[in-house]
Design an enzyme around this catalytic site. Structure first.
Site, PDB file in Angstrom:
ATOM      1  N   HIS A 196      17.615  39.647 -55.428  1.00 27.61           N
ATOM      2  CA  HIS A 196      16.676  38.523 -55.404  1.00 27.61           C
ATOM      3  C   HIS A 196      17.122  37.505 -56.445  1.00 27.61           C
ATOM      4  O   HIS A 196      17.458  37.873 -57.558  1.00 27.61           O
ATOM      5  CB  HIS A 196      15.270  39.045 -55.727  1.00 27.61           C
ATOM      6  N   CYS A 234      15.802  33.815 -51.202  1.00 27.16           N
ATOM      7  CA  CYS A 234      14.439  33.371 -51.499  1.00 27.16           C
ATOM      8  C   CYS A 234      14.487  31.876 -51.774  1.00 27.16           C
ATOM      9  O   CYS A 234      14.979  31.442 -52.819  1.00 27.16           O
ATOM     10  CB  CYS A 234      13.886  34.128 -52.706  1.00 27.16           C
ATOM     11  N   HIS A 261      13.141  35.359 -47.926  1.00 27.23           N
ATOM     12  CA  HIS A 261      11.779  35.052 -48.385  1.00 27.23           C
ATOM     13  C   HIS A 261      11.591  33.566 -48.158  1.00 27.23           C
ATOM     14  O   HIS A 261      12.241  32.752 -48.815  1.00 27.23           O
ATOM     15  CB  HIS A 261      11.642  35.313 -49.889  1.00 27.23           C
ATOM     16  N   ASP A 306       6.383  34.207 -47.814  1.00 29.07           N
ATOM     17  CA  ASP A 306       6.323  34.560 -49.233  1.00 29.07           C
ATOM     18  C   ASP A 306       4.946  34.199 -49.767  1.00 29.07           C
ATOM     19  O   ASP A 306       3.987  34.165 -49.011  1.00 29.07           O
ATOM     20  CB  ASP A 306       7.474  33.851 -49.944  1.00 29.07           C
ATOM     21  N   HIS A 307       4.859  33.918 -51.025  1.00 34.61           N
ATOM     22  CA  HIS A 307       3.545  33.662 -51.628  1.00 34.61           C
ATOM     23  C   HIS A 307       2.708  32.715 -50.771  1.00 34.61           C
ATOM     24  O   HIS A 307       3.228  31.725 -50.267  1.00 34.61           O
ATOM     25  CB  HIS A 307       3.704  33.007 -52.998  1.00 34.61           C
ATOM     26  N   TYR A 320      -0.446  36.788 -53.041  1.00 35.00           N
ATOM     27  CA  TYR A 320      -0.344  37.864 -52.055  1.00 35.00           C
ATOM     28  C   TYR A 320      -1.653  38.154 -51.318  1.00 35.00           C
ATOM     29  O   TYR A 320      -1.977  39.301 -51.032  1.00 35.00           O
ATOM     30  CB  TYR A 320       0.239  39.127 -52.702  1.00 35.00           C
TER      31      TYR A 320
HETATM   32  C1  DNO Z   1       7.802  37.615 -56.179  1.00 34.37           C
HETATM   33  C2  DNO Z   1       8.833  38.487 -55.641  1.00 34.37           C
HETATM   34  C3  DNO Z   1       9.663  39.112 -56.724  1.00 34.37           C
HETATM   35  C4  DNO Z   1      10.635  40.106 -56.112  1.00 34.37           C
HETATM   36  C5  DNO Z   1      11.535  40.763 -57.117  1.00 34.37           C
HETATM   37  C6  DNO Z   1      12.587  41.557 -56.420  1.00 34.37           C
HETATM   38  O1  DNO Z   1       6.837  37.375 -55.519  1.00 34.37           O
HETATM   39  O2  DNO Z   1       9.596  37.833 -54.715  1.00 34.37           O
HETATM   40  O3  DNO Z   1       8.829  39.773 -57.614  1.00 34.37           O
HETATM   41  O4  DNO Z   1       9.910  41.101 -55.483  1.00 34.37           O
HETATM   42  O5  DNO Z   1      12.132  39.851 -57.956  1.00 34.37           O
HETATM   43  O6  DNO Z   1      13.025  42.547 -57.277  1.00 34.37           O
END
Ligand code: DNO
Length: 346
Positions: A196, A234, A261, A306-307, A320
């Site tokens: 990531h 991401c 992501h 994602d978020h 989340y």
């Molecule tokens: C945040 C996530 C990160 C991700 C880590 C992977 O929302 O995308 O916390 O899970 O960095 O290790």
């Protein structure tokens, strides 16, 4: 299309996730084992069973955390790396195909505000560089869902002192050492590692960060040129730096993106942004262009919204919640379907 679920303690019930039409898999982890230790097989088997009982696959783990001693190259790292390899073997046995992890020292993703209001009355996470520069991680009360909060203030202080010895080059070397042991096991077991990016993609609190730019992404991919050594693309992380050309980066990482992501952010100033709803028009990233670049590059990995914002009065883990991520999933699915069909009909 996958959806992140934090297990039984998640406010969002897996049964609800299963009702989002396009979701076919869960992204989760075993959360009650400290970083560096081996996950019990029963826990992995249980997670898989819970997913499958809800008609969902369990093929992506986010994250198997990397112990700080590995990132620091400390004595004793070999035992911890062997434990990591054992986790890869165990997860493979239960059908896991992709492992998302990060190599960010001490802190995972960072925001300065958890619930900044948006014009429509919803709220979302925001990052403001000035605020962050004024924060002292030892005294601030910030807390994010991704952080390992098992440290006491004293442990955190010691960690930050120990990291003073680690610059970016040392961190690269420690990452290379870690992967040189883990990737062969992944090759054997058919598991793809997906690092990531650092979020935000620049150093914070004087700690080094390396998975940040196109140049560093190239360096990472060339360091261990195996398909099993890949990335979680991401866009909210890489995209926080407007100098990162996401479409060009997707082409750089062609064939090595195993997990995407996808979320949007809106720039609010120099090194500052607020997370927005997923659609292009809500933020600063070209979501259509990004999905098109992924599809054109032959991407066939896992995707997750994602978020999300907190909407409709929902409360819970910042970023989340159920509702806005569900809207995000539907939007992303629509983009992928359209782009894929346009490509197929050409
Ligand atoms: C945040 C996530 C990160 C991700 C880590 C992977 O929302 O995308 O916390 O899970 O960095 O290790």
């Amino acid at each position: 299309m996958t959806f992140r679920w934090y297990g039984d303690k998640d406010n969002v019930a897996i049964e609800k996730i299963a009702q989002i039409p396009v979701i076919d898999g869960i992204v989760s982890a075993v959360y009650d084992v400290p970083a560096g230790e081996v996950w019990p097989e029963e826990s992995i088997a249980r997670l898989k069973a819970v997913c499958e009982n809800n008609g969902l696959k369990f093929e992506v783990v986010e994250s198997v955390p990397v112990h700080e001693d590995i990132k620091m190259g400390a004595e004793g790292r070999d035992r911890l790396i062997e434990n990591y390899c054992e986790n890869v073997r165990r997860l493979a046995k239960y059908g896991v195909k992709v492992i998302c992890y990060n190599f960010m020292p001490v802190f995972d993703w960072l925001r300065s505000e958890m619930a900044r209001p948006l014009a429509d009355g919803s709220n979302s996470l925001a990052y403001d560089e000035e605020t962050v520069l004024s924060l002292n991680p030892l005294t601030s009360e910030l807390s994010l869902p991704g952080w390992d909060e098992s440290y006491t203030k004293e442990e955190l202080k010691n960690l930050l002192i120990r990291y003073k010895e680690i610059d970016e080059e040392k961190l690269w070397e420690n990452l290379r050492y870690f992967l040189s042991k883990v990737i062969p096991v992944c090759e054997q077991m058919g598991v793809k590692m997906a690092i990531h990016p650092d979020d935000p993609p620049w150093g914070i609190f004087g700690l080094p960060r390396i998975i940040t730019t196109q140049k560093n992404l190239e360096r990472f991919l060339n360091m261990i040129p195996s398909v099993n050594n890949g990335v979680t693309f991401c866009i909210g992380s890489f995209g926080a730096d407007p100098n990162n050309d996401l479409i060009s980066m997707i082409n750089t990482a062609k064939g090595r993106i195993h997990f995407a992501h996808l979320r949007n952010i809106k720039y609010t100033g120099e090194r500052s942004f607020q997370e927005s709803a997923h659609p292009t028009e809500c933020g600063s990233l070209d979501m259509f262009g990004i999905v098109k670049a992924l599809v054109d590059s032959g991407f066939d990995g896992y995707v997750r919204p994602d978020h999300g914002r907190m909407i409709w009065g929902e409360t819970g883990k910042y970023g989340y919640g159920l509702y806005d991520r569900a809207l995000g999933a539907m939007y992303l699915y629509g983009l992928f379907e359209a782009v894929q069909k346009m490509k197929d009909n050409k």
